[in-house]
Scaffold this motif. Sequence first.
Motif, short mmCIF file in Angstrom:
data_model
loop_
_atom_site.label_atom_id
_atom_site.label_comp_id
_atom_site.label_asym_id
_atom_site.label_seq_id
_atom_site.Cartn_x
_atom_site.Cartn_y
_atom_site.Cartn_z
N PRO A 259 46.99 32.75 32.89
CA PRO A 259 45.66 33.01 33.44
C PRO A 259 45.25 31.88 34.38
O PRO A 259 45.87 30.82 34.40
CB PRO A 259 44.76 33.07 32.20
CG PRO A 259 45.53 32.42 31.11
CD PRO A 259 46.96 32.58 31.44
N ASP A 260 44.22 32.14 35.12
CA ASP A 260 43.76 31.17 36.12
C ASP A 260 43.56 29.79 35.49
O ASP A 260 42.95 29.65 34.43
CB ASP A 260 42.45 31.68 36.73
CG ASP A 260 42.03 30.80 37.88
OD1 ASP A 260 42.82 30.68 38.84
OD2 ASP A 260 40.94 30.21 37.80
N TYR A 261 44.08 28.78 36.16
CA TYR A 261 44.11 27.42 35.60
C TYR A 261 42.71 26.91 35.28
O TYR A 261 42.42 26.45 34.17
CB TYR A 261 44.79 26.50 36.63
CG TYR A 261 45.08 25.11 36.17
CD1 TYR A 261 45.53 24.86 34.87
CD2 TYR A 261 44.93 24.03 37.03
CE1 TYR A 261 45.82 23.58 34.46
CE2 TYR A 261 45.22 22.74 36.63
CZ TYR A 261 45.66 22.53 35.34
OH TYR A 261 45.95 21.26 34.93
N GLU A 262 41.83 27.06 36.29
CA GLU A 262 40.48 26.53 36.15
C GLU A 262 39.77 27.20 34.97
O GLU A 262 39.17 26.54 34.11
CB GLU A 262 39.73 26.78 37.45
CG GLU A 262 38.57 25.85 37.69
CD GLU A 262 38.02 26.05 39.09
OE1 GLU A 262 36.80 26.15 39.22
OE2 GLU A 262 38.84 26.15 40.05
N LYS A 263 39.87 28.52 34.93
CA LYS A 263 39.21 29.27 33.87
C LYS A 263 39.76 28.84 32.51
O LYS A 263 39.03 28.68 31.53
CB LYS A 263 39.46 30.76 34.09
CG LYS A 263 38.23 31.51 34.57
CD LYS A 263 38.46 33.00 34.37
CE LYS A 263 38.15 33.77 35.63
NZ LYS A 263 38.82 35.07 35.65
#
Lengths: 268, 259
Positions: A259-263
């Motif tokens: 999944p998206d790194y930041e999230k």
Amino acid sequence: MNREKDVIVSIRGLVFSRGQRRIFDGVDMDIRRGSVTAIMGPSGTGKTTLLKLIGGQLRPQAGTILVDGKEVPRLSRGQLYQLRKRMGMLFQTGALLTDLNVFENVAFPLREHTRLPESMIRTLVLMKLEAVGLRGARDLMPAQLSGGMARRVALARAIALDPMMILYDEPFTGQDPISMGVLIKLIKTLNEALGLTSIVVSHDVQETASISDYIYVISEGKVVGQGTPAELEETDSPWVRQFLNGLPDGPVPFHYQAPDYEKDLLEC
Amino acid sequence: MLGVLQRLGHTTLSGFAKLGRANVFMLQVLSGSLEIVIRPRLLIQQMYVVGVLSILLIGLSGFFVGMVLGLQGYNVLSDFGAEESLGVMIAASLVRELGPVVTALLFSGRAGSALTAEIGLMKTTEQLSGMEMMAVDPLRRVIAPRFYAGFFSMPLLAALFSFIGIYGGYFVGVGLLGVDEGSFWSQMQAAIDFKEDIVNGVIKSLVFGVIVTWIAVFEGYDATPTSEGVSRATTRSVVYSAFAVLGSDFVLTALMFGD
């Protein structure tokens, strides 16, 4: 030249699955007699499985595998064993018999399949060991050999019955530069001197390409690139280019699907 | 709930599948039997490893078991003034039961586990696969000689166990506790029946030999080719052998002496 006679291994529409996982999905390959053919691909693409299919240790779900005009999956046990006497296979680990010394390991196929007198066996074994440069190591046990030496002994054993073809399973993995150089030279010279056909499965691109007449690149069950080393240099497939040049990022992403790194970091 | 049922079903099915593999494997080994006639050297080598090297263990254990039998038997029999029957008691328990059973258990620990580990390692290091690719059938070349070595060694070792055990009992009973030597031997000779006791004991040890070696070679051949797989297979080989020997001993005893 007659094309039928020229091809020693011919694979058409090969399908092989293990459990749920489809390992080969319609692979076509032709291996010319007398050539060194490399089969490359990332780890876990079933390169070893392909050798086992050619050697008849596994049976495909669909497709044909012709070796020297014989359809391997259809052969009876006896016929398969007859065919295998004319094939040598070099395993990744060497697969030497640990309870026999080097001499006896090389003599093993001769003793099992021929009724030659002892003096003849001795001569043959020493000739094969000389060819791989290990005549002096005949009394050592496999545990006393380095990885590269073990592979050379296994190679001497593989050529003991003067086969028509040798299958190499990852011959360079885990070798230091010197023994790698020795193995590369041996594969090439033996192929020429004994008039063999060699199939080399490997992911050591440069080393393998340097001795290959033809290269197949497989990935995810399909042949994604083929040609002579020079032709493959010029390939326009980004995947093949990434693989051959060992680029860290490309069609095969550096990051495993996530999944998206930041999230992912901010979650919780 | 559904998960439990699923697991139960899965375990049962894989158990049966394994049993099936074990049987097919055995048939293949038996069909490769000719090899040991053609090349008896293979069998002799394995008989040495499996049998001869077990002699010390079996002999010593037999001697101790016999001595214990002598002591315990004397205690019980002397209460009834029947210590002259000590020889019969020792010989009967050894030949009928303890000889075959204890030998089989020791044999599975000493030789069976070694067979499993050896074959499992040969599989892990691709030696078996390598033989196949050299057109040599590992079932004939590797497994059959080992199986027959176990099969032939077991009854011999069991006989040795009983033989030494009787002398262990003699040493304690006659030597230390003062049972009359003449009656020790003569009562034994009169009471032990060749067919009833000895033949049945030999049959048992033959059956146990098949069971223990079969389990040992199959577990090795069927092992997951990793170091963990081999270690598990070795444990299983000893555990299953013990269960199978004790269980089949009950069945055999019921058939032989049950009426």
